[in-house]
Design a protein around this motif. Structure first.
Motif, short mmCIF file in Angstrom:
data_model
loop_
_atom_site.label_atom_id
_atom_site.label_comp_id
_atom_site.label_asym_id
_atom_site.label_seq_id
_atom_site.Cartn_x
_atom_site.Cartn_y
_atom_site.Cartn_z
N HIS A 64 67.16 52.76 29.56
CA HIS A 64 66.54 53.13 28.29
C HIS A 64 66.06 51.90 27.52
O HIS A 64 66.83 50.95 27.30
N GLN A 65 64.79 51.93 27.14
CA GLN A 65 64.24 50.95 26.22
C GLN A 65 64.09 51.64 24.87
O GLN A 65 63.59 52.76 24.79
N VAL A 66 64.54 50.96 23.81
CA VAL A 66 64.51 51.55 22.46
C VAL A 66 63.71 50.62 21.55
O VAL A 66 64.09 49.45 21.37
N LYS A 67 62.61 51.12 20.98
CA LYS A 67 61.75 50.30 20.15
C LYS A 67 61.52 50.96 18.79
O LYS A 67 60.93 52.04 18.70
N ALA A 68 62.00 50.30 17.74
CA ALA A 68 61.85 50.84 16.38
C ALA A 68 60.62 50.25 15.71
O ALA A 68 60.70 49.71 14.60
N TYR A 69 59.48 50.31 16.39
CA TYR A 69 58.25 49.78 15.83
C TYR A 69 57.62 50.80 14.88
O TYR A 69 57.56 51.99 15.19
N ASN A 70 57.11 50.31 13.79
CA ASN A 70 56.42 51.17 12.84
C ASN A 70 54.94 51.24 13.21
O ASN A 70 54.06 51.15 12.35
N GLU A 71 54.68 51.36 14.51
CA GLU A 71 53.31 51.40 15.03
C GLU A 71 53.21 52.47 16.11
O GLU A 71 54.22 52.89 16.69
N THR A 72 51.99 52.89 16.41
CA THR A 72 51.79 53.96 17.39
C THR A 72 50.92 53.54 18.56
O THR A 72 50.76 54.30 19.51
N SER A 73 50.33 52.35 18.52
CA SER A 73 49.45 51.90 19.59
C SER A 73 50.22 51.67 20.88
O SER A 73 51.28 51.03 20.88
N TYR A 74 49.68 52.16 21.99
CA TYR A 74 50.35 51.99 23.29
C TYR A 74 50.56 50.51 23.61
O TYR A 74 51.59 50.14 24.18
N SER A 75 49.62 49.66 23.24
CA SER A 75 49.70 48.24 23.56
C SER A 75 50.97 47.59 23.00
O SER A 75 51.48 46.61 23.55
N LYS A 76 51.49 48.14 21.91
CA LYS A 76 52.70 47.60 21.30
C LYS A 76 53.91 47.77 22.23
O LYS A 76 54.89 47.03 22.13
N PHE A 77 53.84 48.74 23.13
CA PHE A 77 54.99 49.06 23.99
C PHE A 77 54.79 48.62 25.44
O PHE A 77 55.63 48.88 26.29
N GLU A 78 53.66 47.95 25.72
CA GLU A 78 53.35 47.55 27.08
C GLU A 78 54.43 46.68 27.71
O GLU A 78 54.79 46.86 28.88
N GLU A 79 54.95 45.74 26.95
CA GLU A 79 55.93 44.82 27.50
C GLU A 79 57.24 45.53 27.83
O GLU A 79 57.87 45.27 28.86
N ALA A 80 57.67 46.43 26.93
CA ALA A 80 58.90 47.19 27.20
C ALA A 80 58.74 48.05 28.44
O ALA A 80 59.68 48.18 29.25
N LEU A 81 57.57 48.62 28.61
CA LEU A 81 57.31 49.47 29.77
C LEU A 81 57.20 48.66 31.05
O LEU A 81 57.57 49.14 32.13
N LEU A 82 56.71 47.43 30.95
CA LEU A 82 56.69 46.54 32.12
C LEU A 82 58.12 46.27 32.57
O LEU A 82 58.41 46.32 33.78
N GLU A 83 59.02 46.00 31.63
CA GLU A 83 60.42 45.78 31.97
C GLU A 83 61.02 47.00 32.67
O GLU A 83 61.73 46.88 33.67
N LEU A 84 60.74 48.19 32.12
CA LEU A 84 61.26 49.42 32.72
C LEU A 84 60.71 49.63 34.13
O LEU A 84 61.45 49.97 35.06
N ALA A 85 59.40 49.42 34.28
CA ALA A 85 58.76 49.65 35.58
C ALA A 85 59.37 48.74 36.65
O ALA A 85 59.59 49.16 37.79
N ILE A 86 59.64 47.50 36.28
CA ILE A 86 60.22 46.55 37.23
C ILE A 86 61.67 46.93 37.55
O ILE A 86 62.07 46.95 38.71
N GLU A 87 62.43 47.27 36.51
CA GLU A 87 63.86 47.55 36.72
C GLU A 87 64.09 48.79 37.57
O GLU A 87 64.90 48.77 38.50
N ILE A 88 63.39 49.88 37.27
CA ILE A 88 63.66 51.10 38.04
C ILE A 88 63.01 51.06 39.42
O ILE A 88 63.39 51.83 40.30
#
Length: 368
Positions: A64-88
């Motif tokens: 689980h990646q948890v991001k409390a960003y006050n933003e909605t743009s996908y680009s803001k979450f790209e790095e967290a999703l890269l981490e998830l993609a690599i780990e799983i």
């Protein structure tokens, strides 16, 4: 271990509360399937490979990646999703979830998975099309340089094998379309509200709601006071775990929190007031006031410095958040000796934290 961010969050903020909620949800789901389910092999692991993960005797069950960003743009979450993609990708069959404060905006006709694939292909394309391979994200991840893009740092921390540019490229390609592809195993976390997001106010409601589901399912009598105390003790458990994690970050794998430990808290009669409960309740309120102070121009007159990384507020609050609840509570009691604990039996009377003095007097002292 990919990274450790224990120093930047604690059991009383958004990430810690999401971890508590999901753990309770897993408990209730398993009990739905089997009322006598054995949780002795289940555990919650904080800040090891991802923000948190659930394990059983067979290894990781979800990341689980948890991001409390006050933003909605996908680009803001790209790095967290890269981490998830690599780990799983390293754990076939395991799912990864992204928890967000606000719903992610996706273009009409675009799926969540297709955006993740697009992000990975961009890294591959960046390498393939670079005239000088050394300037690519993949190549930079293999250097010892400190000043490299965040995505290169993520790839470096992941220790992808073999440690060659071609090896990393092949790994990312397999994450997209190989036998152990991971992009189809990453989801936006869906809450009981049927939404793919959850803000701090909602997570504060969902935790007691999940506790009540547990009590009803088990035929346990409970009161709202009992539920509140269990929530605060949960927060204290997570918080003490994170503090210890920060102290021993370089001493090997983190010690997990057994689900049996969580169930022990749930099943303990906490109706009587205790100093631990007061301390946990105070820290929960104290931490919730930190972003309020920083975002209010009347309270923090020069919050524009935050964007320029010139303000020491974040460093100070990281330190304060790592203090044990009892230490923070004792400090506040010394700061506000005029506040009285009027009743051992009445939580509302006994807990009289002076919010105004914290916001208008105590916090400003920290940035002087």
């Amino acid at each position: 271990m990919a990274h450790d961010a224990s120093a930047t969050w604690n059991g009383f903020n958004y990430q810690g509360k999401v971890a508590i909620f999901h753990s309770l949800r897993v408990i209730n789901q398993k009990l739905n399937e089997d009322p006598h389910f054995d949780f002795s092999r289940f555990e919650l692991v904080l800040e090891h490979n991802e923000d948190f993960e659930i394990r059983d005797q067979n290894g990781p069950q979800s990341f689980h990646q948890v991001k409390a960003y006050n933003e909605t743009s996908y680009s803001k979450f790209e790095e967290a999703l890269l981490e998830l993609a690599i780990e799983i990708k390293k754990h076939p069959g395991v799912k990864g979830y992204l928890h967000t404060w606000k719903a992610i905006d996706l273009p009409v006709g675009t799926s969540f998975e297709s955006k993740i694939i697009e992000s990975l292909r961009e890294i591959i394309r960046n390498y393939d099309e670079a005239l000088d391979k050394n300037v690519s994200v993949i190549a930079k991840s293999l250097t010892k340089a400190k000043d490299i893009p965040k995505k290169a740092k993520i790839i470096r921390r992941a220790s992808i094998q073999p440690q060659t540019a071609d090896g990393i490229k092949a790994f990312l390609e397999e994450a997209i379309e190989g036998d152990t592809k991971s992009t189809n195993r990453i989801e936006r976390y869906k809450y009981p509200t049927e939404l793919y997001c959850c803000d701090i106010e909602e997570i504060n409601n969902l935790i007691p709601s999940e506790l009540e589901v547990y009590y009803v399912k088990n035929g346990t009598n409970y009161t709202s006071s009992q539920v509140d105390k269990v929530v605060k003790f949960f927060l204290g458990k997570i918080d003490s775990h994170i503090i210890e994690r920060h102290r021993s970050v370089n001493k090997g794998d983190p010690i997990p929190i057994k689900f049996d430990e969580l169930l022990n808290i749930v099943n303990t009669d906490l109706e009587d007031m205790s100093d631990t409960y007061l301390a946990n309740k105070f820290k929960d309120q104290f931490v919730s006031l930190l972003p309020l102070f920083c975002s209010d121009t009347e309270l923090c007159s020069d919050n524009s410095l935050c964007d320029e990384n010139k303000c020491n507020w974040h460093e100070l609050t990281d330190y304060l958040c790592q203090l044990p609840p009892e230490t923070l509570w004792d400090y506040y009691r010394g700061f506000s000796p005029h506040k009285k604990l009027t009743s051992k039996c009445n939580t509302d009377n006994a807990f009289e934290a002076d919010i105004d003095s914290i916001l208008h007097t105590l916090f400003p002292i920290f940035i002087c």
